[in-house]
Design a protein around this motif. Structure first.
Motif, PDB file in Angstrom:
ATOM      1  N   SER A 371      -3.594  -1.274  -9.163  1.00 35.83           N
ATOM      2  CA  SER A 371      -2.903  -0.572  -8.079  1.00 35.83           C
ATOM      3  C   SER A 371      -1.436  -0.347  -8.426  1.00 35.83           C
ATOM      4  O   SER A 371      -0.875   0.721  -8.173  1.00 35.83           O
ATOM      5  N   SER A 372      -0.809  -1.345  -9.021  1.00 38.48           N
ATOM      6  CA  SER A 372       0.597  -1.203  -9.395  1.00 38.48           C
ATOM      7  C   SER A 372       0.766  -0.207 -10.545  1.00 38.48           C
ATOM      8  O   SER A 372       1.757   0.526 -10.604  1.00 38.48           O
ATOM      9  N   ASP A 375       0.695   3.054  -8.933  1.00 39.52           N
ATOM     10  CA  ASP A 375       1.878   3.201  -8.093  1.00 39.52           C
ATOM     11  C   ASP A 375       3.048   3.714  -8.927  1.00 39.52           C
ATOM     12  O   ASP A 375       3.736   4.666  -8.547  1.00 39.52           O
ATOM     13  N   SER A 379       4.836   7.458  -9.117  1.00 49.72           N
ATOM     14  CA  SER A 379       6.289   7.622  -8.996  1.00 49.72           C
ATOM     15  C   SER A 379       6.820   8.543 -10.090  1.00 49.72           C
ATOM     16  O   SER A 379       7.637   9.436  -9.835  1.00 49.72           O
TER      17      SER A 379
END
Length: 488
Positions: A371-372, A375, A379
């Motif tokens: 998930s990170s 993320d 970005s």
């Protein structure tokens, strides 16, 4: 030079490493090294298989008395990162690596050494060719293309391997036992732009950024090392903001998994701005060098006169390009909340090319959290899309989730303490190991990773500690003797 390497202990390992390093083996061009491994296996009369993507599997029966031990997979990757200093003349496609010994380390003459992961390959070869080493049944797995996509590990089909334990020999600190790693995804931003004619009464300059350490974009990302693409962009931004600098071309970095060491740019400014521009750019260069005086003592930034180029970027495209690079994160995004001092998520702005109406920016985003990972990738995508880029994701691979109850982890921890009278550092790393990918098709395989001490991987400063290789070899032989018995 290489003849001295062959005299080092353990001689079997170093001789196999020397033989391997005589074979050009860049990622995506592994045909010669695949054949090299096939010839090696066949010469030993061992069952040798090349799978559908090019991975090589060599099988060896257990030595006498070890038939009831669990079968093991010994795994390393065949390809190496090809990097060289700008002043080094070397043809990676046709030359073998030139090695030398310096102060207890083995390094190369102006290029990457290939210790990552050639020493792991050589260690496995030494075990396969030995008639005296005790070991259980072995499946030696030599994967391809680990460095630029892990397509070998991704393409390995389930059912080809029967081993219950996997020993990955691809970590770079001899006091570490690795039980987890980061996954990654390639983020690529592309854009076309209209070129404009050169305005009248302008002069041209080149900027050359060299001398940075570079390094592994996972293992070294937290060290505060200079990124040539970010430093170059800082200089171009200043010149654009204060003097209307116009970019003709930029060429920075090379591989996604290497922190960029060098960047080169050509640009123009108005003749009338020459003296104030040079004054301010020199001041900014001194400021940057001061900021990096500890981590990058050899940083060189040279500004020189150049011939007037044919074209420059359009103003709108140039502004979007410069500001998107400035806004895009490079370095650590998040530290792990569960493991001390472990980088969870990071990005490397690895390669920036501006030339003849096209821009391409290559990033490698890593994370031990899926998930990170996305993320941060999202970005970056948002930053570049705001500047009109088309952004794509490719080459995504999963991390390797730590298993604190691993049987082989307990075996290695106990053996390390007994052999070396100290506790090992049991860690997860921010590099991309193949274990997570291999575990998708072999979910019940118990995996662990270890290796000798290698510094400067993915850069021409790559070197391996000789005493560490001896320690690693001693540890490996003891592990082979102590593989657990098969469960009935």
């Amino acid at each position: 030079m290489n003849s001295d390497i062959r005299q080092l202990e353990p001689t079997a390992l170093w001789n196999h490493f020397s033989d391997l390093n005589a074979v050009p083996r860049p990622s995506k061009k592994e045909e010669r090294v695949i054949q090299f491994m096939v010839d090696f296996g066949n010469k030993l009369n061992l069952e040798t298989i090349v799978d559908s993507v090019g991975n090589v599997i060599i099988k060896k029966q257990a030595t006498k008395g070890f038939e009831n031990k669990k079968a093991i997979v010994m795994q390393s990757h065949l390809d190496m990162v090809h990097q060289k200093n700008s002043d080094t003349v070397f043809d990676f496609d046709n030359q073998g690596i030139k090695m030398l010994i310096e102060d207890g380390w083995v390094t190369a003459d102006g290029t990457t050494l290939g210790a990552d992961n050639g020493l792991g390959v050589a260690a496995i070869m030494a075990v396969l060719s030995s008639t005296t080493i005790s070991h259980p049944e072995i499946e030696a797995l030599f994967t391809i293309d680990e460095e630029t996509g892990m397509t070998g590990a991704m393409g390995l089909k389930g059912g080809l391997l029967e081993g219950e334990i996997l020993l990955n020999l691809d970590t770079e600190e001899d006091d570490e036992i690795d039980m987890g790693c980061a996954g990654g995804v390639d983020v690529t931003a592309k854009k076309t732009y209209k070129e404009e004619n050169i305005p009248d009464k302008t002069i041209a300059f080149n900027i050359a950024i060299t001398g940075l350490q570079g390094g592994h974009s996972g293992m070294d990302i937290h060290k505060g090392l200079g990124n040539a693409n970010k430093i170059m962009n800082r200089l171009l931004y200043s010149g654009f903001e204060h003097f209307g600098l116009r970019i003709s071309q930029v060429n920075g970095g090379s591989l996604r998994n290497a922190i960029p060491r060098e960047s080169f740019a050509t640009f123009i400014i108005d003749e009338i701005s020459k003296e104030p521009f040079l004054f301010e750019i020199d001041a900014l260069i001194e400021t940057i060098k001061k900021e990096y005086k500890t981590t990058e003592p050899n940083l060189s930034i040279e500004v020189s006169s150049a011939d007037i180029p044919n074209n420059v970027m359009g103003l709108q495209a140039q502004e979007g390009f410069i500001k998107s690079i400035y806004g895009a994160l490079n370095g650590v995004y998040k530290m792990s909340a569960d493991m001390e001092d472990l980088v969870e998520t990071s990005n490397n702005i690895a390669k920036v090319v501006v030339k003849e109406g096209t821009i391409q920016i290559d990033c490698l985003t890593r994370s031990s959290s899926e998930s990170s990972k996305y993320d941060l990738a999202n970005s970056l995508r948002s930053t570049f899309e705001l500047a009109g880029f088309e952004v794509s994701y490719s080459g995504s691979y999963p991390g390797w989730e730590p298993n604190v109850d691993s049987e082989i982890l307990k075996v290695l921890t106990h053996l390390y303490e007994h052999l070396f009278q100290e506790k090992p550092n049991v860690v997860a790393c921010h590099a991309g190991l193949e274990c997570g990918i291999l575990g998708q098709n072999y979910p019940n395989m118990d995996m662990i990773s270890f290796g000798p001490t290698i510094t400067g991987a993915h850069s021409p400063d790559e070197k391996v500690n000789i005493a560490s290789v001896q320690k690693f070899w001693k540890f490996l032989l003891k592990i082979l003797e102590n593989i657990p018995e098969k469960t009935s």
